[in-house]
Motif scaffolding. Sequence first.
Motif, PDB file in Angstrom:
ATOM      1  N   GLY A  13       0.843  -1.187   0.000  1.00  0.00           N
ATOM      2  CA  GLY A  13       0.000   0.000   0.000  1.00  0.00           C
ATOM      3  C   GLY A  13       0.878   1.237   0.000  1.00  0.00           C
ATOM      4  N   LYS A  14       0.342   2.378   0.445  1.00  0.00           N
ATOM      5  CA  LYS A  14       1.075   3.637   0.385  1.00  0.00           C
ATOM      6  C   LYS A  14       2.418   3.564   1.111  1.00  0.00           C
ATOM      7  CE  LYS A  14      -1.755   6.309  -1.934  1.00  0.00           C
ATOM      8  NZ  LYS A  14      -1.379   6.831  -3.267  1.00  0.00           N
ATOM      9  N   MET A  15       2.399   3.090   2.361  1.00  0.00           N
ATOM     10  CA  MET A  15       3.629   3.089   3.136  1.00  0.00           C
ATOM     11  C   MET A  15       4.571   1.984   2.700  1.00  0.00           C
ATOM     12  SD  MET A  15       4.686   5.203   5.432  1.00  0.00           S
ATOM     13  CE  MET A  15       6.404   5.236   4.965  1.00  0.00           C
ATOM     14  N   GLY A  16       4.035   0.803   2.419  1.00  0.00           N
ATOM     15  CA  GLY A  16       4.869  -0.287   1.940  1.00  0.00           C
ATOM     16  C   GLY A  16       5.531   0.055   0.624  1.00  0.00           C
ATOM     17  N   ALA A  17       4.766   0.677  -0.275  1.00  0.00           N
ATOM     18  CA  ALA A  17       5.306   1.083  -1.569  1.00  0.00           C
ATOM     19  C   ALA A  17       6.346   2.189  -1.406  1.00  0.00           C
ATOM     20  CB  ALA A  17       4.183   1.550  -2.491  1.00  0.00           C
ATOM     21  N   ALA A  18       6.135   3.081  -0.433  1.00  0.00           N
ATOM     22  CA  ALA A  18       7.095   4.152  -0.187  1.00  0.00           C
ATOM     23  C   ALA A  18       8.436   3.579   0.272  1.00  0.00           C
ATOM     24  CB  ALA A  18       6.555   5.121   0.856  1.00  0.00           C
ATOM     25  N   ILE A  19       8.382   2.629   1.189  1.00  0.00           N
ATOM     26  CA  ILE A  19       9.612   1.992   1.667  1.00  0.00           C
ATOM     27  C   ILE A  19      10.283   1.236   0.532  1.00  0.00           C
ATOM     28  CG2 ILE A  19      10.528   0.211   3.214  1.00  0.00           C
ATOM     29  CD1 ILE A  19       8.342   1.033   5.216  1.00  0.00           C
ATOM     30  N   ALA A  20       9.487   0.537  -0.266  1.00  0.00           N
ATOM     31  CA  ALA A  20      10.031  -0.200  -1.412  1.00  0.00           C
ATOM     32  C   ALA A  20      10.729   0.745  -2.382  1.00  0.00           C
ATOM     33  CB  ALA A  20       8.912  -0.957  -2.123  1.00  0.00           C
ATOM     34  N   THR A  21      10.106   1.889  -2.658  1.00  0.00           N
ATOM     35  CA  THR A  21      10.688   2.870  -3.571  1.00  0.00           C
ATOM     36  C   THR A  21      12.030   3.369  -3.061  1.00  0.00           C
ATOM     37  OG1 THR A  21       8.495   3.596  -4.299  1.00  0.00           O
ATOM     38  CG2 THR A  21      10.326   5.105  -4.688  1.00  0.00           C
ATOM     39  N   ALA A  22      12.087   3.695  -1.760  1.00  0.00           N
ATOM     40  CA  ALA A  22      13.328   4.193  -1.168  1.00  0.00           C
ATOM     41  C   ALA A  22      14.417   3.125  -1.192  1.00  0.00           C
ATOM     42  CB  ALA A  22      13.063   4.652   0.265  1.00  0.00           C
ATOM     43  N   LEU A  23      14.043   1.882  -0.958  1.00  0.00           N
ATOM     44  CA  LEU A  23      15.020   0.791  -0.970  1.00  0.00           C
ATOM     45  C   LEU A  23      15.562   0.535  -2.368  1.00  0.00           C
ATOM     46  CD1 LEU A  23      13.291  -1.715   1.480  1.00  0.00           C
ATOM     47  CD2 LEU A  23      15.436  -0.499   1.882  1.00  0.00           C
ATOM     48  N   VAL A  24      14.671   0.549  -3.355  1.00  0.00           N
ATOM     49  CA  VAL A  24      15.099   0.336  -4.740  1.00  0.00           C
ATOM     50  C   VAL A  24      16.088   1.429  -5.160  1.00  0.00           C
ATOM     51  CG1 VAL A  24      14.334   0.355  -7.145  1.00  0.00           C
ATOM     52  CG2 VAL A  24      13.054  -0.964  -5.447  1.00  0.00           C
ATOM     53  N   LYS A  25      15.821   2.672  -4.729  1.00  0.00           N
ATOM     54  CA  LYS A  25      16.733   3.782  -5.034  1.00  0.00           C
ATOM     55  C   LYS A  25      18.132   3.511  -4.496  1.00  0.00           C
ATOM     56  CE  LYS A  25      13.514   7.718  -5.185  1.00  0.00           C
ATOM     57  NZ  LYS A  25      13.144   8.989  -4.495  1.00  0.00           N
ATOM     58  N   LYS A  26      18.205   2.808  -3.363  1.00  0.00           N
ATOM     59  CA  LYS A  26      19.500   2.505  -2.736  1.00  0.00           C
ATOM     60  C   LYS A  26      20.183   1.303  -3.375  1.00  0.00           C
ATOM     61  CE  LYS A  26      18.436   2.006   1.642  1.00  0.00           C
ATOM     62  NZ  LYS A  26      18.753   1.857   3.081  1.00  0.00           N
ATOM     63  N   GLY A  27      19.480   0.633  -4.268  1.00  0.00           N
ATOM     64  CA  GLY A  27      20.054  -0.538  -4.907  1.00  0.00           C
ATOM     65  C   GLY A  27      19.751  -1.844  -4.207  1.00  0.00           C
ATOM     66  N   THR A  28      18.831  -1.814  -3.256  1.00  0.00           N
ATOM     67  CA  THR A  28      18.438  -3.024  -2.538  1.00  0.00           C
ATOM     68  C   THR A  28      17.536  -3.884  -3.417  1.00  0.00           C
ATOM     69  OG1 THR A  28      18.489  -1.772  -0.467  1.00  0.00           O
ATOM     70  CG2 THR A  28      17.346  -3.896  -0.419  1.00  0.00           C
ATOM     71  N   LYS A  29      17.712  -5.178  -3.346  1.00  0.00           N
ATOM     72  CA  LYS A  29      16.820  -6.105  -4.041  1.00  0.00           C
ATOM     73  C   LYS A  29      15.578  -6.277  -3.179  1.00  0.00           C
ATOM     74  CE  LYS A  29      15.935  -9.069  -7.397  1.00  0.00           C
ATOM     75  NZ  LYS A  29      15.833  -8.652  -8.810  1.00  0.00           N
TER      76      LYS A  29
END
Length: 261
Positions: A13-29
């Motif tokens: 959802g909003k918060m889960g997707a936000a965390i996912a977006t930030a992690l992807v930006k950092k290069g996290t799988k």
Amino acid sequence: MNPIETVGIVGLGKMGAAIATALVKKGTKVYGFDPNLKESPVKGVVLVKTLEAIRNESEVIVIAVKPNLVVPVLKEFSKPATFVSIAAGISFSQITENAPQGSLAVRVMPNLPLVAERGAFAYFCEDNAATNVEQLFYGMGTGIRVAKESLMDAVTGLSGSGPAYVLTFLQAMAEGGLQEGLSYEESLSLAMETIEGTLVYFRSLRKEDKNLHPMEVKNWVTSPGGTTIHGLDALERGGFSTAVRDAIHRATERSKELGKG
């Protein structure tokens, strides 16, 4: 600090997707699980079909579902893992008691600006899980580790819900300018820069004097009989400061209520 290489997120959802977006930006799988979605809302997140797949692929698992679903989701896991819950009101003991034996548990309250690397978050956990939290949220903003879990409800009421308060204030300022003859876009632009610029300025001042109080700087802008004091008088006659404190108090109380089920 060494980043966590793989993270699983249950609930996009909003918060889960936000965390996912930030992690992807950092290069996290990032691996995501959400039975309500056929495809990931975040580019770069691998959507898997089972919680078992999340467990097998991830070093840390973020539980980003609604509070009433946290316990049922935790009970679905059969192998221990590091579980990070972002649900308001769900206690540390509820996480530890329902996660597989041997798991590490963390309770975190983040907010949406973490997508822009300006989030504010707090967490409560035992010492052996603290490094995981720091690695997970590294580069996403300012975090604090609270000494008492009871303070997590106050964090929820202040910074967790805080972006909504700020956006409401932003809209009110833009409408005020509109009422006085500016276009909405002109008003919104001026209001956004005023809010952001003031915070950047105050933060720079605090680097020189960590004890500097917001009201001292406010007084620099407030001249006798001038426009600002009349505007501030209108805010206080409308109960502005009290309303903000009451909003944080009510949100804090609601966080406590959510924890009781």
